[in-house]
Design an enzyme around this catalytic site. Structure first.
Site, PDB file in Angstrom:
ATOM      1  N   HIS A  78      -4.161   0.069  -0.175  1.00  0.00           N
ATOM      2  CA  HIS A  78      -4.921   1.260   0.211  1.00  0.00           C
ATOM      3  C   HIS A  78      -6.199   1.292  -0.630  1.00  0.00           C
ATOM      4  O   HIS A  78      -6.231   0.778  -1.754  1.00  0.00           O
ATOM      5  CB  HIS A  78      -4.117   2.520  -0.050  1.00  0.00           C
ATOM      6  CG  HIS A  78      -2.935   2.683   0.848  1.00  0.00           C
ATOM      7  ND1 HIS A  78      -2.292   3.883   0.980  1.00  0.00           N
ATOM      8  CD2 HIS A  78      -2.285   1.809   1.651  1.00  0.00           C
ATOM      9  CE1 HIS A  78      -1.285   3.755   1.829  1.00  0.00           C
ATOM     10  NE2 HIS A  78      -1.260   2.490   2.249  1.00  0.00           N
ATOM     11  N   GLU A  80      -7.555   3.561  -2.412  1.00  0.00           N
ATOM     12  CA  GLU A  80      -7.388   4.149  -3.735  1.00  0.00           C
ATOM     13  C   GLU A  80      -6.730   3.172  -4.708  1.00  0.00           C
ATOM     14  O   GLU A  80      -7.113   3.068  -5.874  1.00  0.00           O
ATOM     15  CB  GLU A  80      -6.526   5.426  -3.670  1.00  0.00           C
ATOM     16  CG  GLU A  80      -7.046   6.500  -2.758  1.00  0.00           C
ATOM     17  CD  GLU A  80      -6.414   6.445  -1.366  1.00  0.00           C
ATOM     18  OE1 GLU A  80      -6.428   5.364  -0.728  1.00  0.00           O
ATOM     19  OE2 GLU A  80      -5.910   7.477  -0.915  1.00  0.00           O
ATOM     20  N   CYS A 108      -2.031   9.423   0.099  1.00  0.00           N
ATOM     21  CA  CYS A 108      -0.604   9.398   0.402  1.00  0.00           C
ATOM     22  C   CYS A 108       0.177   9.570  -0.908  1.00  0.00           C
ATOM     23  O   CYS A 108      -0.412   9.527  -1.997  1.00  0.00           O
ATOM     24  CB  CYS A 108      -0.238   8.089   1.099  1.00  0.00           C
ATOM     25  SG  CYS A 108      -0.257   6.649   0.001  1.00  0.00           S
ATOM     26  N   CYS A 111      -0.443   6.667  -3.455  1.00  0.00           N
ATOM     27  CA  CYS A 111      -1.760   6.717  -4.093  1.00  0.00           C
ATOM     28  C   CYS A 111      -1.876   7.910  -5.033  1.00  0.00           C
ATOM     29  O   CYS A 111      -2.476   7.801  -6.110  1.00  0.00           O
ATOM     30  CB  CYS A 111      -2.853   6.746  -3.031  1.00  0.00           C
ATOM     31  SG  CYS A 111      -2.953   5.200  -2.093  1.00  0.00           S
TER      32      CYS A 111
END
Length: 174
Positions: A78, A80, A108, A111
């Site tokens: 992801h 992040e 999410c 993260c």
């Protein structure tokens, strides 16, 4: 401290391009950069989420990334997570307490936990994510008693534009 731009006091304002200032920095310019990362991710066939990590004292962008889950075959790639890893490499330490993170979608749970472990100072996010979010939705990671660090949070920054990019991407998939 949690600040939601989506609050009742601002409901009559256009949340889509509103800018907030902390320490003289213009947050919309960082979100613009994150948005460009998201757009590039979408063009690569990734869910269009982009993010930037900023050195809060200088205002310099430390790293920028978009999702790379499909490209790498890694479910943890992801935006992040990629930023936090790059920031830790650049600073040579796992704690990024002098950094702010700007991301186009509510992080999410994975993260959000990484943001906590990295001790990110401030988190700014664009669109809210009722299905998979971990900050304002779902497990609300930063509100748990087991959370080691809670950053200052600003949600809904450039929300309309960020949400429209995601909606257009998923419309194309259907």
């Amino acid at each position: 401290m949690y600040v939601s731009i989506a609050g009742a006091a601002s409901a009559s304002l256009d949340r889509g391009r509103r800018s907030r200032h902390f320490g003289g920095m213009n947050n919309s310019s960082y979100m613009d950069h994150a948005f460009e990362q998201a757009r590039a991710a979408g063009l690569r066939g990734e869910v269009p989420v982009g993010a930037v990590l900023v050195d809060a004292s200088s205002g310099a962008i430390i790293s920028a990334a978009g999702n790379r889950v499909e490209e790498t075959g890694d479910p943890t790639a992801h935006a992040e997570m990629l930023l936090i890893q790059e920031g830790a490499r650049k600073f040579g330490r796992p704690r990024l307490s002098a950094c702010d993170l700007y991301v186009t979608l509510e992080p999410c749970p994975m993260c959000a936990a990484a943001i906590s472990f990295a001790r990110i100072r401030r988190l700014f996010f664009g669109a809210y994510d009722p299905k998979s979010g971990g900050v304002d939705h779902g497990p609300r990671v930063f509100q748990q008693s087991t959370c080691h660090h809670k950053p200052e949070i600003v949600g809904g920054l450039d929300e309309t534009r960020c949400a429209e990019l995601l909606q257009a991407f998923f419309r194309e998939l259907r």
